[in-house]
Design a protein around this motif. Structure first.
Motif, mmCIF file in Angstrom:
data_model
loop_
_atom_site.group_PDB
_atom_site.id
_atom_site.type_symbol
_atom_site.label_atom_id
_atom_site.label_comp_id
_atom_site.label_asym_id
_atom_site.label_seq_id
_atom_site.Cartn_x
_atom_site.Cartn_y
_atom_site.Cartn_z
ATOM 1 N N PHE A 138 0.843 -1.165 0.077
ATOM 2 C CA PHE A 138 0.173 0.059 -0.043
ATOM 3 C C PHE A 138 1.067 1.059 0.134
ATOM 4 N N GLY A 139 1.602 1.278 0.846
ATOM 5 C CA GLY A 139 2.620 2.409 1.129
ATOM 6 C C GLY A 139 4.134 2.170 0.844
ATOM 7 N N HIS A 140 5.031 2.770 0.258
ATOM 8 C CA HIS A 140 6.303 2.804 0.113
ATOM 9 C C HIS A 140 7.059 3.877 0.696
ATOM 10 N N GLN A 141 7.577 3.841 2.018
ATOM 11 C CA GLN A 141 8.243 4.724 2.388
ATOM 12 C C GLN A 141 9.826 4.844 2.422
ATOM 13 N N PRO A 142 10.361 5.829 2.321
ATOM 14 C CA PRO A 142 11.974 5.818 2.153
ATOM 15 C C PRO A 142 12.811 5.600 3.400
ATOM 16 N N GLY A 145 13.755 8.520 10.753
ATOM 17 C CA GLY A 145 13.419 9.913 10.005
ATOM 18 C C GLY A 145 12.895 10.837 10.686
ATOM 19 N N GLN A 146 12.399 10.830 12.022
ATOM 20 C CA GLN A 146 11.916 11.630 13.054
ATOM 21 C C GLN A 146 10.802 12.307 12.081
ATOM 22 N N ALA A 147 9.835 11.754 11.749
ATOM 23 C CA ALA A 147 8.764 12.351 10.839
ATOM 24 C C ALA A 147 7.391 11.116 11.182
ATOM 25 N N VAL A 148 6.303 11.895 10.864
ATOM 26 C CA VAL A 148 5.061 11.177 10.827
ATOM 27 C C VAL A 148 4.604 11.488 9.513
ATOM 28 N N PRO A 156 9.367 9.296 17.017
ATOM 29 C CA PRO A 156 8.023 8.825 16.843
ATOM 30 C C PRO A 156 7.986 7.144 16.624
ATOM 31 N N PHE A 157 7.277 6.425 17.416
ATOM 32 C CA PHE A 157 7.588 5.122 17.606
ATOM 33 C C PHE A 157 6.116 4.493 17.504
#
Length: 373
Positions: A34-38, A58-61, A85-86
């Motif tokens: 569904f999603g492809h995150q770097p 990546g310290q992001a949401v 963010p875990f």
């Protein structure tokens, strides 16, 4: 000649197209990418329009479109910035709860966990994402070493799991923090505490933790006033009544006497971590608890009445590349798909002490599962 020309053009068009979707069919569901995150993803959850993906390194949401998987933006960082963010939950439409663990455990730099509440809106016409931070709960000054998961219960209380000491914390409706189950005497609570982790193999890759450390309580899910939790140390799933965690007549160590096993680790299984847990919100009376079986690269479900288990989908080393957490999306049109994030931690030498080189396989997938009726 016409056929040849058409064939060449077709080949060129095919080469320019994105790769075919990845699909795995199980006995109880069908899964696809569904999603492809770097970067490393640890959890994905959403509402009727948006999906939020925690990217701890990546310290992001990230914020994705629920229907296409395309990234629409990112959640604005809190004033102190994102540290790690875990985990997160989306308890209702447009409301996101993010657990920032504050960093990995360190003997020199304390990690201060924080739980953030955001109200989020997305304008379809302007494609503008707006978010307001409505509450911050900080664990500064409290004996919490590493926060693994957060659950928003049906009563509105939040529960945070702590995996190094082995404890459960409760956040009240007014944001106050209290001990739920905690070893106040200094004697670890066996059902929550860490222990030795036996090295194993995950998808053909040797897997061990630093110092053979097996974390304590990790995953959380609540239904009907019962808090279900998993531990890497013990494997399996146990539960405790929420009423026990808030029982003012007993100290936090004594409350742990109410913990009962739901589905213990099977005999002969050396290591198991059902790292993420979730109930289907579309079926409030259902007895199935869904879990990622991280070491076996699959998704299972557990009958909370008798502890029996069924494999939903998997094993699959691509769609479930060390699955870490899972959450259901709320039903739309009668469909409530399950999202599974994989963090590939068996491929990271910073986590897997049995390897010395980075074996990660970008991108990091968020997998979507549609359950069969």
């Amino acid at each position: 000649m016409l056929a040849l020309a058409m064939g060449s053009a077709g080949a060129a068009d095919l080469a320019a197209q994105p790769p075919a979707p990845l699909v795995a069919v199980g006995r109880h569901g069908i899964a696809y990418d569904f999603g492809h995150q770097p970067t490393v993803t640890s959890v994905a959850a959403g509402d009727s329009r948006l999906v939020f993906v925690a990217e701890p390194l990546g310290q992001a949401v990230a914020v994705l479109d629920r229907y296409t998987g395309q990234q629409l933006g990112t959640l604005p960082a809190p004033p102190a910035g994102w540290l790690l963010p875990f985990s997160l939950r989306v308890p209702r439409e447009g409301h996101v709860v993010v657990l920032d663990s504050g960093g990995f455990p360190s003997p020199t730099v304390p990690s201060i966990a924080r739980v953030y509440d955001y109200d989020v809106q997305y304008d379809e016409r302007s494609h503008q994402l707006t978010a307001t931070l409505t509450r911050t709960v900080s664990f500064e000054g409290l004996p919490l070493v590493f926060a693994e998961d957060v659950e928003v219960t049906s009563s509105g209380l939040y529960v945070v799991s702590e995996s190094i000491i082995g404890a459960l914390w409760v956040i009240g409706l007014d944001g106050t923090i209290s001990y739920g189950a905690f070893p106040v005497t200094g004697v670890p609570i066996p059902a929550l505490a860490p222990c030795e982790f036996l090295p194993t193999t995950v998808g053909g890759i040797p897997f061990a933790t630093a110092g053979n450390f097996g974390p304590g309580v990790v995953g959380l899910a609540e239904r009907g006033g019962q808090l279900y939790f998993s531990t890497t140390c013990n494997g399996g799933v146990s539960r405790i009544p929420m009423a026990s965690l808030t029982d003012a007549t007993r100290d936090p160590q004594a409350r742990a006497a109410d913990i009962v096993p739901v589905s213990p680790r099977a005999a002969g299984v050396a290591a198991e971590t059902l790292h993420g847990l979730a109930f289907n919100p579309a079926k409030p009376g259902e007895h199935w608890l869904y879990a990622v079986d991280s070491l076996q690269l699959r998704v299972v479900r557990i009958n909370t009445d008798n502890g029996s288990r069924q494999v939903v989908v998997g094993p699959d080393p691509v769609l479930f590349n060390f699955p870490s957490k899972l959450q259901f999306l709320p039903p739309v049109g009668g469909r409530s798909p399950l999202l599974v994030a994989s963090d590939q931690e068996h491929r990271l030498p910073s986590i897997n002490a049995a390897i010395t080189e980075d074996l990660t396989q970008p991108p990091w997938l968020v997998t979507r599962i549609h359950l069969f009726p």
